[in-house]
Design an enzyme around this catalytic site. Structure first.
Site, PDB file in Angstrom:
ATOM      1  N   ASP A  41     -18.749 -22.940  20.817  1.00  0.00           N
ATOM      2  CA  ASP A  41     -17.969 -21.724  21.069  1.00  0.00           C
ATOM      3  C   ASP A  41     -18.914 -20.517  21.104  1.00  0.00           C
ATOM      4  O   ASP A  41     -20.011 -20.569  20.536  1.00  0.00           O
ATOM      5  CB  ASP A  41     -16.949 -21.495  19.937  1.00  0.00           C
ATOM      6  N   ALA A  42     -18.424 -19.423  21.680  1.00  0.00           N
ATOM      7  CA  ALA A  42     -19.263 -18.225  21.795  1.00  0.00           C
ATOM      8  C   ALA A  42     -19.741 -17.738  20.426  1.00  0.00           C
ATOM      9  O   ALA A  42     -20.866 -17.268  20.274  1.00  0.00           O
ATOM     10  CB  ALA A  42     -18.489 -17.126  22.503  1.00  0.00           C
TER      11      ALA A  42
END
Ligand code: URA
Length: 230
Positions: free
Chosen positions: A101-102
């Site tokens: 995920d970011a």
């Protein structure tokens, strides 16, 4: 392999540039100029471009210490792509073996070898991934037991496979899982009534994030690291 493809794969030239240098007589095979794009190369031939030997690049395997606020795809969204951090030719051929995920940091494997990537990510292969997880609330013995037994995630038909849990402190654990469902770690902790506030991947299979790499830095994997994924 066709000669124009060989030139593309061994230089930074595009297919149309390869055809152009062929027509300009700048490619020699065993010291004879060859101009045909469709010429089929064989392994024993020495191929030169402007006098320099060119050879097809091998497959590439990279580890990156991913920083926060970078995305693992190369599609331009609001956040920058991790591919902006890597300076190599033909980046468009590379992809991530197991996206983060970011807001997740840490070990990210990048390759152009589809079969190898499949071994990392395929649930059937059960390649382990170890995460350092920072939690909002104190981890309880009941939560640990649920994670170890295989927690049921929302909207998943089957419970997760049993996870390994090593408690570092009341709000920090090392969690090892062998699947890669969407937002899996965050959903696992949500399912046991907690909240992930920091997530960092430290290990994939036997490949450990190199502690010489600061966030945003990368290096090629060693042969042993590549071979350790089986
Ligand atoms: N699990 C998550 O929830 N996020 C990640 O980035 C990786 C695993």
């Amino acid at each position: 392999m066709r000669l124009d493809k060989y030139i593309c794969e061994s230089t930074t030239l595009t297919r149309s540039q390869a055809k152009k240098v062929l027509s300009q007589g700048r490619i020699k095979i065993n010291d004879k100029v060859v101009r045909s794009s469709a010429y089929k190369t064989t392994e024993d031939e020495v191929i030169r471009f402007d006098g320099d030997i060119i050879s097809v690049r091998g497959l590439r395997y990279i580890m990156l210490n991913k920083p926060q606020d970078f995305i693992c795809s190369n599609v331009d969204e609001q956040l920058p792509s991790i591919f902006n951090l890597i300076e190599v030719d033909k980046k468009e051929q590379l992809f991530v073996a197991g996206r983060l995920d970011a807001d997740t940091t840490g070990l990210t494997l990048i390759t152009d070898d589809g079969q190898w990537s499949h071994k990392v990510t395929s649930p059937r292969n059960k390649c382990k991934k170890c995460y350092r997880v920072g939690l909002d609330a104190v981890i309880t013995p009941e939560a640990i037991e649920q994670l170890q037994q295989g927690v049921q995630l929302n909207s998943e038909p089957q419970p997760c496979l049993p996870a390994e849990v090593e408690v570092i402190s009341e709000t920090e654990v090392l969690l090892t899982i062998s699947e890669g469902k969407y937002h899996q770690v965050k959903r696992m902790f949500a399912a046991v009534g907690n909240l992930v506030i920091e997530l960092h991947r430290e290990k994939i299979g036997e490949i450990i994030l190199d502690d010489n790499l600061d966030l945003g830095e990368w290096r090629y994997l060693t042969e042993a690291e590549v071979q350790s994924i089986s």
